[in-house]
Design an enzyme around this catalytic site. Structure first.
Site, PDB file in Angstrom:
ATOM      1  CD  GLU A 101      -3.296  -0.098   0.581  1.00 28.66           C
ATOM      2  OE1 GLU A 101      -3.114   0.944  -0.092  1.00 28.66           O
ATOM      3  OE2 GLU A 101      -4.407  -0.587   0.768  1.00 28.66           O
ATOM      4  CG  ASP A 102      -0.838   4.765  -1.736  1.00 26.67           C
ATOM      5  OD1 ASP A 102      -1.615   3.989  -1.150  1.00 26.67           O
ATOM      6  OD2 ASP A 102      -1.245   5.731  -2.423  1.00 26.67           O
ATOM      7  CG  ASP A 105      -6.202   7.207   4.524  1.00 25.58           C
ATOM      8  OD1 ASP A 105      -7.022   6.301   4.320  1.00 25.58           O
ATOM      9  OD2 ASP A 105      -5.884   8.027   3.660  1.00 25.58           O
ATOM     10  CG  PHE A 155      -5.007  15.523   1.200  1.00 25.19           C
ATOM     11  CD1 PHE A 155      -5.597  14.289   0.938  1.00 25.19           C
ATOM     12  CD2 PHE A 155      -4.561  16.271   0.137  1.00 25.19           C
ATOM     13  CE1 PHE A 155      -5.769  13.838  -0.359  1.00 25.19           C
ATOM     14  CE2 PHE A 155      -4.720  15.825  -1.170  1.00 25.19           C
ATOM     15  CZ  PHE A 155      -5.322  14.613  -1.414  1.00 25.19           C
ATOM     16  NE  ARG A 168      -2.197   8.771  -9.287  1.00 22.01           N
ATOM     17  CZ  ARG A 168      -2.796   8.216  -8.241  1.00 22.01           C
ATOM     18  NH1 ARG A 168      -2.092   7.791  -7.216  1.00 22.01           N
ATOM     19  NH2 ARG A 168      -4.113   8.097  -8.217  1.00 22.01           N
TER      20      ARG A 168
END
Length: 181
Positions: A101-102, A105, A155, A168
């Site tokens: 996973e990046d 959260d 964020f 990205r």
């Protein structure tokens, strides 16, 4: 250096050199943990692509790679519903699986991915994430085994993470600046 993406301001929090060092260490851990096995690394697209590409360069054991593509964001807001855009195409029964996973959260997309993977009855499942927001988690996980960095509930963009498709390709990770800088 501050940046602006779609009228939002961001400031750097983790530079690429820190990311590379941490990935090297995670790669060593994975090589040791799965030394005599043949794991399947399952990347969660789109966000994981930079992290997984760099991580796989550090993996020197026999392994396979697969991907799923999920969507759980609407701009900067997490949605409860997770949409599966590309499903799992590998047979994981009896296999050692490492989900890449990046960011974890809320945990909604990770829970969805774990449900997909566990339905195939793998031998084991471990989660490897570049970023973890422990104070944003809405689920409890006992298999998050490899974490690059724990961050606040901000964020973030960069290094695979985006805001409306932008950011990205930034090599560093940035957090949104709230209010007036």
């Amino acid at each position: 250096m501050k940046i602006k993406i779609n009228q939002k301001d961001f400031e750097p929090i983790i530079d690429y050199n820190q990311i590379k060092k941490r990935i090297r260490l995670i790669g060593i851990q994975l090589n040791v943990a799965y030394e005599n096995q043949h794991p399947v690394f399952v990347g969660v697209l789109n966000g994981c692509f930079m992290f997984m590409a760099d991580l796989m360069k550090q993996i020197h054991i026999a392994c396979e790679i697969s991907f799923v593509k999920l969507s759980s964001y609407d701009g900067t807001e997490r949605r409860e519903q997770v949409n599966e855009l590309i499903g799992l195409d590998a047979n994981l029964e009896g296999r050692e699986v490492v989900i890449i996973e990046d960011i974890v959260d809320s945990g909604n997309s990770l829970k969805h991915t774990l449900d997909l993977v566990n339905a195939q009855k793998p031998a084991s499942v471990a989660v490897c994430t570049l970023l973890l927001k422990p104070y944003a988690l809405k689920h409890t996980f006992d298999n998050i085994a490899y974490v690059g960095f724990e961050i606040a509930n901000d964020f973030v963009v960069g290094y695979g993470l985006d805001y409306h498709g932008m950011g990205r390709t930034l090599p560093d990770i940035y957090r949104e600046i709230k209010g007036k800088p």
